[in-house]
Enzyme design. Structure first.
Site, PDB file in Angstrom:
ATOM      1  N   HIS A 173       7.719   5.758  21.410  1.00  0.00           N
ATOM      2  CA  HIS A 173       6.485   5.195  22.001  1.00  0.00           C
ATOM      3  C   HIS A 173       6.563   4.854  23.486  1.00  0.00           C
ATOM      4  O   HIS A 173       5.510   4.691  24.112  1.00  0.00           O
ATOM      5  CB  HIS A 173       5.975   3.988  21.209  1.00  0.00           C
ATOM      6  CG  HIS A 173       5.714   4.270  19.773  1.00  0.00           C
ATOM      7  ND1 HIS A 173       4.972   5.346  19.346  1.00  0.00           N
ATOM      8  CD2 HIS A 173       6.124   3.654  18.630  1.00  0.00           C
ATOM      9  CE1 HIS A 173       4.922   5.363  18.026  1.00  0.00           C
ATOM     10  NE2 HIS A 173       5.622   4.362  17.558  1.00  0.00           N
TER      11      HIS A 173
ATOM     12  N   CYS B   3      -1.097   6.079   9.902  1.00  0.00           N
ATOM     13  CA  CYS B   3       0.101   5.425  10.445  1.00  0.00           C
ATOM     14  C   CYS B   3      -0.253   4.088  11.044  1.00  0.00           C
ATOM     15  O   CYS B   3      -1.155   3.989  11.891  1.00  0.00           O
ATOM     16  CB  CYS B   3       0.702   6.261  11.564  1.00  0.00           C
ATOM     17  SG  CYS B   3       1.211   7.881  11.114  1.00  0.00           S
TER      18      CYS B   3
ATOM     19  N   CYS C 141       5.673  -4.875  15.745  1.00  0.00           N
ATOM     20  CA  CYS C 141       5.192  -3.984  16.811  1.00  0.00           C
ATOM     21  C   CYS C 141       3.701  -4.264  17.010  1.00  0.00           C
ATOM     22  O   CYS C 141       2.955  -4.373  16.041  1.00  0.00           O
ATOM     23  CB  CYS C 141       5.389  -2.518  16.420  1.00  0.00           C
ATOM     24  SG  CYS C 141       7.109  -2.064  16.155  1.00  0.00           S
TER      25      CYS C 141
ATOM     26  N   CYS D 123       0.790  -2.131  15.346  1.00  0.00           N
ATOM     27  CA  CYS D 123       0.890  -1.816  13.912  1.00  0.00           C
ATOM     28  C   CYS D 123       0.344  -2.947  13.043  1.00  0.00           C
ATOM     29  O   CYS D 123       0.727  -4.110  13.206  1.00  0.00           O
ATOM     30  CB  CYS D 123       2.354  -1.552  13.581  1.00  0.00           C
ATOM     31  SG  CYS D 123       2.642  -1.190  11.839  1.00  0.00           S
TER      32      CYS D 123
ATOM     33  N   SER E 130      10.768   5.951  16.062  1.00  0.00           N
ATOM     34  CA  SER E 130       9.537   5.564  16.753  1.00  0.00           C
ATOM     35  C   SER E 130       9.889   5.187  18.185  1.00  0.00           C
ATOM     36  O   SER E 130      10.477   4.137  18.422  1.00  0.00           O
ATOM     37  CB  SER E 130       8.892   4.375  16.039  1.00  0.00           C
ATOM     38  OG  SER E 130       8.569   4.745  14.723  1.00  0.00           O
TER      39      SER E 130
ATOM     40  N   GLU F 173       0.840  -1.184   0.000  1.00  0.00           N
ATOM     41  CA  GLU F 173       0.000   0.000   0.000  1.00  0.00           C
ATOM     42  C   GLU F 173       0.882   1.243   0.000  1.00  0.00           C
ATOM     43  O   GLU F 173       2.018   1.221   0.480  1.00  0.00           O
ATOM     44  CB  GLU F 173      -0.926  -0.002   1.225  1.00  0.00           C
ATOM     45  CG  GLU F 173      -1.946  -1.132   1.136  1.00  0.00           C
ATOM     46  CD  GLU F 173      -3.060  -1.022   2.169  1.00  0.00           C
ATOM     47  OE1 GLU F 173      -4.222  -1.189   1.774  1.00  0.00           O
ATOM     48  OE2 GLU F 173      -2.776  -0.790   3.355  1.00  0.00           O
TER      49      GLU F 173
ATOM     50  N   SER G  88      11.595   7.013   8.729  1.00  0.00           N
ATOM     51  CA  SER G  88      11.229   6.680  10.102  1.00  0.00           C
ATOM     52  C   SER G  88      11.740   5.275  10.415  1.00  0.00           C
ATOM     53  O   SER G  88      11.584   4.356   9.609  1.00  0.00           O
ATOM     54  CB  SER G  88       9.705   6.728  10.244  1.00  0.00           C
ATOM     55  OG  SER G  88       9.325   6.363  11.549  1.00  0.00           O
TER      56      SER G  88
ATOM     57  N   ASN H  45      -3.803   5.063  16.080  1.00  0.00           N
ATOM     58  CA  ASN H  45      -4.843   4.613  15.160  1.00  0.00           C
ATOM     59  C   ASN H  45      -5.254   3.181  15.485  1.00  0.00           C
ATOM     60  O   ASN H  45      -4.432   2.375  15.915  1.00  0.00           O
ATOM     61  CB  ASN H  45      -4.328   4.716  13.720  1.00  0.00           C
ATOM     62  CG  ASN H  45      -4.039   6.157  13.351  1.00  0.00           C
ATOM     63  OD1 ASN H  45      -4.877   7.028  13.523  1.00  0.00           O
ATOM     64  ND2 ASN H  45      -2.824   6.424  12.886  1.00  0.00           N
TER      65      ASN H  45
ATOM     66  N   GLY I 262       6.810  -1.516   6.382  1.00  0.00           N
ATOM     67  CA  GLY I 262       8.198  -1.958   6.444  1.00  0.00           C
ATOM     68  C   GLY I 262       9.125  -1.083   7.263  1.00  0.00           C
ATOM     69  O   GLY I 262       8.772   0.025   7.660  1.00  0.00           O
TER      70      GLY I 262
HETATM   71  N1  SAH Z   1       9.122   0.858  10.557  1.00  0.00           N
HETATM   72  C1  SAH Z   1       9.229   2.275  10.627  1.00  0.00           C
HETATM   73  C2  SAH Z   1       8.325   3.054   9.692  1.00  0.00           C
HETATM   74  C3  SAH Z   1       6.875   2.651   9.509  1.00  0.00           C
HETATM   75  S1  SAH Z   1       5.605   3.174  10.553  1.00  0.00           S
HETATM   76  C4  SAH Z   1       9.015   2.738  12.057  1.00  0.00           C
HETATM   77  O1  SAH Z   1       8.674   1.917  12.899  1.00  0.00           O
HETATM   78  O2  SAH Z   1       9.259   3.895  12.352  1.00  0.00           O
HETATM   79  C5  SAH Z   1       5.485   4.873  10.611  1.00  0.00           C
HETATM   80  C6  SAH Z   1       5.049   5.370  11.996  1.00  0.00           C
HETATM   81  O3  SAH Z   1       3.718   4.938  12.367  1.00  0.00           O
HETATM   82  C7  SAH Z   1       5.964   4.838  13.091  1.00  0.00           C
HETATM   83  O4  SAH Z   1       6.300   5.863  13.961  1.00  0.00           O
HETATM   84  C8  SAH Z   1       5.071   3.832  13.794  1.00  0.00           C
HETATM   85  O5  SAH Z   1       5.488   3.592  15.110  1.00  0.00           O
HETATM   86  C9  SAH Z   1       3.732   4.504  13.707  1.00  0.00           C
HETATM   87  N2  SAH Z   1       2.601   3.626  13.970  1.00  0.00           N
HETATM   88  C10 SAH Z   1       2.515   2.298  13.768  1.00  0.00           C
HETATM   89  N3  SAH Z   1       1.302   1.848  14.145  1.00  0.00           N
HETATM   90  C11 SAH Z   1       0.601   2.923  14.574  1.00  0.00           C
HETATM   91  C12 SAH Z   1      -0.734   3.123  15.056  1.00  0.00           C
HETATM   92  N4  SAH Z   1      -1.572   2.103  15.177  1.00  0.00           N
HETATM   93  N5  SAH Z   1      -1.099   4.370  15.367  1.00  0.00           N
HETATM   94  C13 SAH Z   1      -0.262   5.424  15.243  1.00  0.00           C
HETATM   95  N6  SAH Z   1       0.991   5.303  14.779  1.00  0.00           N
HETATM   96  C14 SAH Z   1       1.421   4.072  14.459  1.00  0.00           C
END
Ligand code: SAH
Length: 330
Positions: free
Chosen positions: A208, A324, A107, A110, A206, A83, A183, A282, A151
């Site tokens: 968190h 995200c 994660c 995600c 990231s 996507e 990222s 999200n 990814g």
């Molecule tokens: N693998 C990389 C890039 C992809 S995700 C990373 O981890 O940074 C891009 C961003 O979206 C990252 O900061 C990730 O932590 C965040 N993300 C993933 N799932 C999410 C969710 N459910 N809600 C909000 N942000 C989220």
């Protein structure tokens, strides 16, 4: 499109070298959907090129959305799917690109992490996501690229770097380094490698959670690289590049206690170039719980009280499952 094969093909046809430059320019402009439309080339050449090359290595399966956010499901030449998201965001039209089919990091908040890892994308498949959107919005053009789709870019670094060179090149998509962001979930050795490259591409990490056990509980990579190692790498990056470093922090019930806020304040304040991006969490099937309004307010009040600067990211595309962490193809 394989440009070295294009060059070879044109050389074999004994065409002057400006033809190569002309075709490459046409190719990256987003103006043409096929060679037939390149009427600045002879019919004969257009036919030859159509037989040997296709302009895109990916094809559209579905596209959903409105003017401001669109999400495309794209099929790769081996049938795998990714996507890619288009955002009409502030001054710049932005594409959020995927760097892998799926993701190995798992994660727990995600959706991509939940589908597992299928394969790395090659550079052309990354660049083609931008070309695809350029074709759709021509004569407008993509001005900003974020590696925040499916990814972990630092686990496919060779291909991502090759793609970045094409995206950034004057002869390629000509998008400035400062308009490109990567990222990472925190692949420490690559953060250091990236710092050593001394390029002007933006980096986001990231984060968190700033509590080791909590971070481990939703980001398995935290077991491999501790928060201390991550912080050291981030300090190294800032020291080496003198650039701001962005930390992404999605607001969940699990990471917004007073203690979490306190740890975060100390972390962000420990380096003048650390900058905080708060993201509303999200919804993802089997994911984490978004912070309640009350938890969110408490957390943000605490940051304000201690003078931590942050941006609260506007989140695009939740309704489309395009925000995200919501990208997945299985
Ligand atoms: N693998 C990389 C890039 C992809 S995700 C990373 O981890 O940074 C891009 C961003 O979206 C990252 O900061 C990730 O932590 C965040 N993300 C993933 N799932 C999410 C969710 N459910 N809600 C909000 N942000 C989220």
């Amino acid at each position: 499109m394989d440009l070295s094969l294009l060059k070879k093909t044109l050389d074999e046809l004994e065409l002057p070298s400006f033809r190569y430059r002309q075709i490459v320019k046409n190719y990256y402009s987003g103006r043409y959907l096929n060679f037939d439309q390149m009427t600045d080339l002879s019919l004969d050449l257009r036919q030859k090129l159509s037989q040997t090359f296709s302009l895109l290595s990916i094809s559209e399966e579905t596209v959903v959305g409105d003017e401001s956010t669109q999400k495309a499901l794209l099929k790769l030449s081996d049938g795998q799917k990714i996507e890619s998201v288009f955002m009409d965001y502030e001054d710049w039209l932005t594409v959020c690109v995927s760097s892998q089919v799926g993701c190995p990091l798992a994660c727990s908040f995600c959706a991509t992490g939940k589908m597992g890892f299928k394969r790395n994308l090659i550079a052309g498949e990354i660049v083609d996501q931008i070309l695809y959107w350029n074709q759709k919005i021509y004569p407008k053009y993509i001005g900003r690229v974020v590696f925040m789709g499916m990814g972990e870019p630092f686990l496919n670094w060779e291909n991502v770097l090759e793609a970045i060179n094409i995206i950034n090149s004057k002869d390629g998509l000509n998008i400035g380094a400062r308009k490109i962001s990567i990222s990472t979930a925190g692949v420490v050795n690559k953060i250091i490698e990236f710092a050593n490259l001394d390029i002007q591409i933006n980096l986001a990490v990231s984060l968190h959670s700033v509590d080791q056990k909590t971070r481990e509980s939703f980001m398995p990579i935290a077991k491999k690289y501790s928060l201390l190692e991550l912080k050291n790498a981030c300090n190294y990056y800032v020291g080496k590049t003198n650039r701001q470093l962005f930390f992404e922090y999605a607001l969940m019930s699990e990471n917004t206690s007073q203690n979490d806020a306190k740890l975060l304040v100390n972390f962000i304040k420990s380096n003048r170039l650390f900058f905080l991006n708060l993201i509303p969490l999200n919804l993802v099937d089997g994911g984490m719980t978004p912070a309640t309004k009350k938890q969110q307010e408490f957390f943000i009040d605490y940051l304000n009280k201690f003078g931590v600067e942050y941006s609260l990211r506007r989140s695009f595309g939740q309704k489309l499952n395009a925000a995200c962490g919501q990208l997945a193809t299985v």
